[in-house]
Design a protein around this motif. Sequence first.
Motif, PDB file in Angstrom:
ATOM      1  N   THR A 142       0.840  -1.208   0.000  1.00 17.29           N
ATOM      2  CA  THR A 142       0.000   0.000   0.000  1.00 17.29           C
ATOM      3  C   THR A 142       0.873   1.256   0.000  1.00 17.29           C
ATOM      4  N   GLN A 151      -7.526   0.177  -0.633  1.00 17.80           N
ATOM      5  CA  GLN A 151      -7.721  -1.053   0.135  1.00 17.80           C
ATOM      6  C   GLN A 151      -8.900  -0.914   1.103  1.00 17.80           C
ATOM      7  N   ASP A 210      -5.831  -2.049  -4.892  1.00 20.60           N
ATOM      8  CA  ASP A 210      -5.088  -2.437  -3.688  1.00 20.60           C
ATOM      9  C   ASP A 210      -5.896  -3.484  -2.932  1.00 20.60           C
ATOM     10  N   GLU A 211      -5.458  -4.719  -3.003  1.00 20.32           N
ATOM     11  CA  GLU A 211      -6.147  -5.857  -2.363  1.00 20.32           C
ATOM     12  C   GLU A 211      -7.641  -5.858  -2.700  1.00 20.32           C
TER      13      GLU A 211
HETATM   14 MG   LIG Z   1      -1.957  -2.883   2.059  1.00 20.49          MG
END
Ligand SMILES: [Mg+2]
Length: 308
Positions: free
Chosen positions: A45, A85, A159-160
């Motif tokens: 991140t 995320q 992000d994820e």
């Molecule tokens: Mg992360």
Amino acid sequence: MQSVISISGVSKTYASGFKALEDINLEIRRGEIFALLGPNGAGKTTLISIICGIVNRTAGTVLVDGHDIGRDYRTTRSLIGLVPQELTADMWETVFNACAYSRGLFGKSANPGYIEKVLRDLSLWDKRDAKSRQLSGGMKRRLLIAKALAHEPRILFLDEPTAGVDVELRHDLWEMVRRLRDDGVTIILTTHYIEEAEQMADRIGIINGGKIILVEDKAELMRKLGRKQLVLELRETLSELPSQLDRYKLERSEDGKRLTYIYDTKAERPGIASLLRDLDAAGIGFRDLDTEQSSLEDIFVGLLREKQ
Ligand SMILES: [Mg+2]
Ligand SMILES: Nc1ncnc2c1ncn2[C@@H]1O[C@H](COP(=O)(O)OP(=O)(O)O)[C@@H](O)[C@H]1O
């Protein structure tokens, strides 16, 4: 192939003194799906946030389509869509308006037809008049993606994207990511799910402890580091391996009913065909055989262990 993002010598030390990234060098190719794979806390991140201009780097340079993110922030940011995320959503805005607003932020003229297409692609069109706060978790995730796409970015960071989402949404998201790639959008996704990298990525970068350990084509990675094994269920119990089979370094199971042959895909040991011929010559028959290839997971775990 041409790089769309060039990262050189990027480091990040947070105010706490914690060094989250150390000398990151990475090229992202135009039009690829790049998976940044690493455990929690690896720095994924942080790296994405630096490229998107949300976190300041301590050292190094990042070029997006040739523009320096420090000097040309507005230009570079408008090329990028970011799906963060954490689930964040403007609670009171309707789905449609939230997307239209996101588009406006980047100075793009209104285009309701385009917003409609994005919402339809993400199965959100029926929810266009719903307030964000009324959406389920999965729908909120879809909305974040729609917002990230609203200004027609040519580079998309996820992000994820599938952390904590159900299987159906996960497969929808993968499908959508592939469609975007087919439209020429460059995709960078972070994940700690190995299966996701294995399913989606053209190339994989492995990050651990703030350092990039390896960057490789997915297929090449699996070919180079993968191990294959062949298991033979024997017709008759074998009490001893004949010496003419020594070069295969076969493993005999304790009960003598099974032989395992491990051969790496670099082919440093003889192939299966020659083993089967030699078994036949030695009069060893088998009832069944099975092959197994190590997954990206095996490779990943092995790599992290090696670097510790
Ligand atoms: Mg992360
Ligand atoms: N604002 C911050 N201040 C101090 N440390 C941070 C901050 N943000 C993240 N970190 C630390 O930096 C490391 C990398 O975090 P992060 O980039 O979020 O990793 P990942 O996304 O791979 O899980 C972690 O150890 C995390 O605790």
